[in-house]
Design a protein around this motif. Structure first.
Motif, short mmCIF file in Angstrom:
data_model
loop_
_atom_site.label_atom_id
_atom_site.label_comp_id
_atom_site.label_asym_id
_atom_site.label_seq_id
_atom_site.Cartn_x
_atom_site.Cartn_y
_atom_site.Cartn_z
N TYR A 75 -13.18 -10.70 -17.91
CA TYR A 75 -12.98 -10.44 -16.58
C TYR A 75 -12.41 -8.89 -16.61
N MET A 79 -11.08 -7.48 -12.44
CA MET A 79 -10.42 -6.73 -12.11
C MET A 79 -10.55 -5.32 -11.71
N ALA A 82 -12.55 -6.44 -7.54
CA ALA A 82 -10.95 -6.76 -7.20
C ALA A 82 -10.13 -5.07 -6.22
N LEU A 84 -7.59 -3.68 -9.19
CA LEU A 84 -6.16 -4.07 -9.77
C LEU A 84 -6.23 -2.74 -10.02
N ARG A 233 -10.86 -7.02 -3.31
CA ARG A 233 -9.81 -8.05 -3.00
C ARG A 233 -7.62 -7.85 -3.09
N LEU A 236 -4.83 -9.55 -2.78
CA LEU A 236 -4.15 -10.33 -3.97
C LEU A 236 -4.07 -8.88 -5.53
N LEU A 237 -3.76 -8.52 -4.50
CA LEU A 237 -3.63 -7.18 -5.93
C LEU A 237 -2.60 -7.64 -7.12
N ASN A 240 -3.36 -11.00 -8.91
CA ASN A 240 -4.09 -10.43 -9.96
C ASN A 240 -3.41 -9.34 -11.45
N LEU A 243 -1.52 -11.77 -13.33
CA LEU A 243 -2.24 -12.81 -14.13
C LEU A 243 -2.27 -11.93 -15.35
N THR A 244 -2.92 -11.07 -14.89
CA THR A 244 -3.12 -9.72 -15.94
C THR A 244 -1.97 -9.45 -16.53
N ALA A 269 -9.09 -16.19 -12.73
CA ALA A 269 -9.43 -14.54 -11.65
C ALA A 269 -10.81 -15.09 -10.83
N ASN A 273 -10.48 -15.21 -7.14
CA ASN A 273 -10.66 -14.01 -6.19
C ASN A 273 -11.84 -13.98 -5.58
#
Length: 438
Positions: A75, A79, A82, A84, A233, A236-237, A240, A243-244, A269, A273
């Motif tokens: 996970y 992130m 992506a 994050l 990504r 999608l910051l 994400n 979600l985190t 995720a 993503n």
């Protein structure tokens, strides 16, 4: 063979010593040593017919942890891929710059703050995700990150929701507040030492790297490269991040078992993503090595603990240590308990130590007028050393993410962990949390 050599306490001590020697001298990998050493000593103990059962019991106990950590690695790797944590890394660099002293101090600060959630695994994932790219860019030794992370987390875990204090209070049937309240000054003293160590580490790294104000840092030749651009990504910051944060809130609140939360978050995720199966396979391939190492190490640790406990070695070692305490030091049992916590908590799990050893010590100390709550406090002195125990999952996770050997991390950090534990013990004595002598 002399009978005393086959005593469970002797075999247990020899088993732990052999394991530590092999991994710290790099004669064997941690996985190989965790498997071969306990099997060999289990056979010497005459437990051959029961080794299968012991191993299965040990592996069964760590299976939920292995599931959680394996999907946690995936996970947080997703992130990172992506992007994050890219803003966080930029923010950290903006605050600490490229000065090794400020970076090491920043590591201790973030580890202390994140550890307030009481979960060592999430602390390791967050702190390493934020600071490892910084260490790589500057060229600092990642073992400093591992050491500051472990020591800060251990000390903050003295708080009521951290777990160890609650175990000690439950084992001796004393009030948790009575255990934790008087040791808070000692905890702060320990944290002060950690920040002093961070400053010392930073100064040493300045000299090693030849850092001077305004000079460019030396790039580190180790570690994984940053994720490729097509894995980012940025759009999608915020998703994400939400979600985190939701995952962390669920973990802290106990909304569901940790493996369930982590597997669910990972599935969401991955799908959001990287909806294309080809991209998903690429992410799996990129991080398969890390995940495999975590699974192998955790299950191998289960084999080690399964045989250590199943063959009666852990209990025998604890009883042997207690039996050699001279009667004349009885009035100083609180201090003795604190000192004994260092080696015992290193070779035993939290539950085995708190529920197996601490009540025995408290009963012996009561004969000299020492209250059980003082023994409960003293039993927590070994927590900084306990974080380096080969029986703990977070050390394997941290070492896997940092790309360092477990033995290498233990060799670097153990002396500092002992120092912080001794500071805890002295501070408890000076503040009256434990009596020097009844």
């Amino acid at each position: 063979m002399p009978a005393f050599l086959t005593h469970p306490a002797v075999l247990g001590a020899a088993m732990v010593a052999t394991f530590m020697t092999l991994i710290m001298t790099r004669r064997m990998s941690a996985v190989a040593a965790l498997l071969a050493v306990p099997i060999a000593f289990g056979l010497l103990a005459g437990a051959g017919p029961d080794l299968g059962r012991m191993i299965l019991e040990g592996v069964g106990q760590v299976a939920p942890t292995a599931l959680f950590l394996g999907f946690a690695v995936l996970y947080f790797a997703l992130m990172m891929d992506a992007g994050l944590f890219a803003p966080l890394v930029r923010g950290v660099l903006a605050v600490v710059g490229r000065d090794p002293v400020r970076i090491s101090l920043g590591t201790a600060v973030l580890a202390t703050l994140v550890s307030l959630d009481g979960d060592g695994t999430s602390t390791a994932l967050i702190v390493i995700s934020a600071f490892l790219p910084v260490y790589r860019q500057v060229g600092m030794n990642p073992l400093i990150l591992a050491t500051l992370l472990g020591l800060s987390s251990a000390l903050v875990n003295l708080l009521p929701w951290g777990g160890p204090a609650a175990r000690a209070a439950a084992a001796l049937h004393v009030d948790l507040a009575d255990v934790v309240g008087p040791i808070l000054p000692a905890m702060l003293a320990g944290l002060a030492v950690v920040f002093l160590l961070a400053w010392m580490f930073g100064r040493a790294e300045r000299r090693r790297l030849g850092w001077v104000p305004g000079a460019p840092a030396v790039a580190a030749p180790v570690g994984q490269p940053e994720a490729e651009d097509d894995a980012r990504r940025p759009t999608l910051l915020w998703f994400n991040l939400a979600l985190t944060l939701a995952l962390l809130v669920g973990m802290i609140s106990g909304l569901a078992p940790l493996p369930v939360l982590m597997m669910g978050a990972f599935a969401v995720a991955l799908t959001v993503n990287y909806p294309r199966l080809a991209d998903q396979r690429a992410r799996f391939a990129a991080h398969a090595d890390n995940v495999l190492q975590v699974f192998l190490l955790i299950f191998a640790a289960g084999v080690f603990t399964g045989i250590l406990n199943g063959a009666g070695m852990a209990d025998a070692m604890a009883s042997a240590v207690l039996s050699v305490i001279p009667p004349g030091v009885g009035p100083s049992m609180a201090v003795i308990a604190g000192l004994a916590a260092l080696p015992l908590s290193f070779v035993m799990s939290n539950d085995a130590y708190c529920f197996g050893v601490v009540p025995v010590v408290a009963k012996a100390a009561a004969a000299f007028g020492i209250e059980p709550v003082a023994i409960a406090r003293a039993s927590l002195v070994g927590l900084p050393v306990h974080t380096l125990s080969p029986l703990l999952a977070p050390i394997y996770l941290a070492c896997s993410l940092l790309k360092v050997e477990v033995g290498e991390a233990q060799r670097f950090a153990l002396k500092w962990a002992v120092l912080v534990s001794l500071v805890l013990l002295i501070a408890m004595g000076l503040t009256g949390a434990i009596p020097w002598r009844a």
